[in-house]
Design a protein around this motif. Structure first.
Motif, PDB file in Angstrom:
ATOM      1  N   GLY A  58      36.902  45.328  59.056  1.00 37.16           N
ATOM      2  CA  GLY A  58      38.103  45.743  59.759  1.00 37.16           C
ATOM      3  C   GLY A  58      38.138  47.256  59.832  1.00 37.16           C
ATOM      4  O   GLY A  58      37.118  47.921  59.651  1.00 37.16           O
ATOM      5  N   ASN A  59      39.311  47.832  60.078  1.00 31.07           N
ATOM      6  CA  ASN A  59      39.403  49.282  60.051  1.00 31.07           C
ATOM      7  C   ASN A  59      39.371  49.761  58.594  1.00 31.07           C
ATOM      8  O   ASN A  59      39.509  48.947  57.665  1.00 31.07           O
ATOM      9  N   PRO A  60      39.180  51.071  58.349  1.00 30.47           N
ATOM     10  CA  PRO A  60      39.068  51.542  56.960  1.00 30.47           C
ATOM     11  C   PRO A  60      40.232  51.115  56.072  1.00 30.47           C
ATOM     12  O   PRO A  60      40.022  50.700  54.929  1.00 30.47           O
ATOM     13  N   LYS A  61      41.444  51.209  56.563  1.00 33.07           N
ATOM     14  CA  LYS A  61      42.608  50.859  55.752  1.00 33.07           C
ATOM     15  C   LYS A  61      42.560  49.395  55.318  1.00 33.07           C
ATOM     16  O   LYS A  61      42.803  49.068  54.145  1.00 33.07           O
ATOM     17  N   GLU A  62      42.231  48.526  56.260  1.00 39.24           N
ATOM     18  CA  GLU A  62      42.177  47.093  55.950  1.00 39.24           C
ATOM     19  C   GLU A  62      41.123  46.787  54.893  1.00 39.24           C
ATOM     20  O   GLU A  62      41.366  46.019  53.956  1.00 39.24           O
ATOM     21  N   VAL A  63      39.953  47.384  55.031  1.00 39.90           N
ATOM     22  CA  VAL A  63      38.872  47.095  54.089  1.00 39.90           C
ATOM     23  C   VAL A  63      39.141  47.732  52.738  1.00 39.90           C
ATOM     24  O   VAL A  63      38.943  47.104  51.687  1.00 39.90           O
ATOM     25  N   TYR A  64      39.624  48.980  52.721  1.00 37.18           N
ATOM     26  CA  TYR A  64      39.849  49.681  51.452  1.00 37.18           C
ATOM     27  C   TYR A  64      40.976  49.054  50.635  1.00 37.18           C
ATOM     28  O   TYR A  64      41.048  49.245  49.424  1.00 37.18           O
ATOM     29  N   GLU A  65      41.833  48.317  51.290  1.00 34.01           N
ATOM     30  CA  GLU A  65      42.936  47.669  50.574  1.00 34.01           C
ATOM     31  C   GLU A  65      42.635  46.205  50.248  1.00 34.01           C
ATOM     32  O   GLU A  65      43.475  45.500  49.685  1.00 34.01           O
ATOM     33  N   SER A  66      41.413  45.765  50.555  1.00 32.89           N
ATOM     34  CA  SER A  66      41.050  44.369  50.306  1.00 32.89           C
ATOM     35  C   SER A  66      40.649  44.156  48.846  1.00 32.89           C
ATOM     36  O   SER A  66      40.224  45.083  48.149  1.00 32.89           O
ATOM     37  N   GLN A  67      40.785  42.933  48.391  1.00 31.33           N
ATOM     38  CA  GLN A  67      40.362  42.589  47.034  1.00 31.33           C
ATOM     39  C   GLN A  67      38.859  42.757  46.874  1.00 31.33           C
ATOM     40  O   GLN A  67      38.379  43.186  45.823  1.00 31.33           O
ATOM     41  N   ALA A  68      38.103  42.419  47.923  1.00 33.03           N
ATOM     42  CA  ALA A  68      36.644  42.552  47.855  1.00 33.03           C
ATOM     43  C   ALA A  68      36.240  44.004  47.613  1.00 33.03           C
ATOM     44  O   ALA A  68      35.315  44.281  46.844  1.00 33.03           O
ATOM     45  N   PHE A  69      36.912  44.951  48.257  1.00 31.35           N
ATOM     46  CA  PHE A  69      36.618  46.372  48.069  1.00 31.35           C
ATOM     47  C   PHE A  69      36.856  46.783  46.622  1.00 31.35           C
ATOM     48  O   PHE A  69      36.033  47.454  46.002  1.00 31.35           O
ATOM     49  N   HIS A  70      37.985  46.375  46.058  1.00 32.18           N
ATOM     50  CA  HIS A  70      38.320  46.785  44.691  1.00 32.18           C
ATOM     51  C   HIS A  70      37.436  46.109  43.651  1.00 32.18           C
ATOM     52  O   HIS A  70      37.226  46.660  42.570  1.00 32.18           O
ATOM     53  N   ARG A  71      36.891  44.957  43.980  1.00 28.83           N
ATOM     54  CA  ARG A  71      35.950  44.339  43.062  1.00 28.83           C
ATOM     55  C   ARG A  71      34.665  45.161  42.957  1.00 28.83           C
ATOM     56  O   ARG A  71      34.021  45.195  41.914  1.00 28.83           O
ATOM     57  N   VAL A  72      34.296  45.831  44.047  1.00 28.32           N
ATOM     58  CA  VAL A  72      33.066  46.626  44.065  1.00 28.32           C
ATOM     59  C   VAL A  72      33.307  48.055  43.603  1.00 28.32           C
ATOM     60  O   VAL A  72      32.565  48.587  42.776  1.00 28.32           O
ATOM     61  N   PHE A  73      34.350  48.680  44.116  1.00 28.87           N
ATOM     62  CA  PHE A  73      34.544  50.112  43.898  1.00 28.87           C
ATOM     63  C   PHE A  73      35.625  50.451  42.874  1.00 28.87           C
ATOM     64  O   PHE A  73      35.814  51.633  42.556  1.00 28.87           O
ATOM     65  N   GLY A  74      36.337  49.466  42.364  1.00 29.03           N
ATOM     66  CA  GLY A  74      37.376  49.753  41.385  1.00 29.03           C
ATOM     67  C   GLY A  74      38.613  50.321  42.047  1.00 29.03           C
ATOM     68  O   GLY A  74      38.887  50.082  43.222  1.00 29.03           O
TER      69      GLY A  74
END
Length: 275
Positions: free
Chosen positions: A225-241
């Protein structure tokens, strides 16, 4: 000199159910992406997640399942996709005798490099000038800095005005000024060339600022998705904290964080380890 050709919005690259395996090891599976011209798509993810493997599949360098097609929905025709590619690095000896003119001539033209051609020389110099690298035309390749070589490779990659430009961590090890210049050039390319750009990047703040679309890869697409959508996803936080970021008018800044180590290896014999 390149004549500005605004993206038409009709051309697109479709990847349907892409999978890559090396023996019993599944590196990528069920990759489905739809990317339009005039856009910059950033692939992010942990080391070993399959990002570079996906680029190699698009290039046709490794076998894959599924399909990759280029379509022109304005008139319904399918045509061969022209692809430009800038690798993460080139293994060059410091004493390599080839200069920038020789390098581009050998890749781009069916012309003996030892015969200087004034017309080709000027054409190459103009192409290099688009990336502020025309002064490097007579410089030995082995003497170029990382940023200089990157600009030369970008010039070579876009000389044929490709439909798709693939960039595999092209700014690795380059300072902030070089990074700023690089992403400004990417912004220029997507506005003035009728092409789609896919970049592998670990620079999350630049991705947040410049990318139209972000794809988080972990064997498959875990968020897009756009940066905001991806950075706020659970998948993003599982990888990047817990990365901190703030958005204004859909343009964001994110604190740079390192991707966690992959639980598996995605390299294979004879090839560089997966980025």
């Amino acid at each position: 000199m390149h004549k500005i050709k605004k993206p038409c919005g009709f051309h697109c690259i479709k990847m349907k159910d892409i999978g890559v395996s090396f023996g019993d090891q599944v590196v990528l599976e069920h990759i489905n992406l739809h990317i339009h011209c005039g856009s910059l798509t950033a692939l992010i993810g942990r080391n070993g997640a399959g990002k570079s493997t996906l680029l190699k599949a698009i290039l046709g360098d490794i076998p894959h399942t599924g399909s990759i097609t280029f379509s022109d929905t304005e008139n319904g025709k399918m045509k061969k996709m022209k692809i430009g590619y800038v690798p993460q690095s080139l293994n060059l000896e410091p004493n390599t005798p080839m200069n920038v003119y020789d390098l581009i001539t050998s890749f781009r033209y069916d012309y003996p490099v030892f015969l200087k051609n004034k017309k080709l020389y000027q054409e190459i110099k103009e192409a290099l000038a688009e990336f502020e690298a025309d002064h490097l035309i007579d410089q030995p390749i082995g003497k170029l800095s990382g940023g200089e070589l990157q600009r030369v490779l970008l010039s070579l990659a876009v000389m044929d005005e490709p439909n798709l430009l693939l960039l595999d961590e092209p700014v690795s090890g380059i300072d902030k000024n070089g990074m700023d210049l690089f992403y400004e050039k990417m912004d220029y390319l997507r506005k003035n060339y009728d092409m789609a750009i896919i970049i592998i990047s670990h620079d999350l703040d630049y991705v947040a600022k410049y990318a139209d679309k972000v794809v988080l890869i972990d064997k498959t697409v875990t968020a897009d998705g756009n940066p905001k959508e991806v950075y706020e996803s659970q998948a993003f936080h599982r990888v990047f904290g817990d990365a901190t970021y703030a958005y204004g008018n859909n343009v964001g800044h994110v604190r740079k964080v390192e991707a966690k180590e992959a639980p598996y290896e995605a390299g294979y014999k004879g090839k560089k380890e997966e980025a």
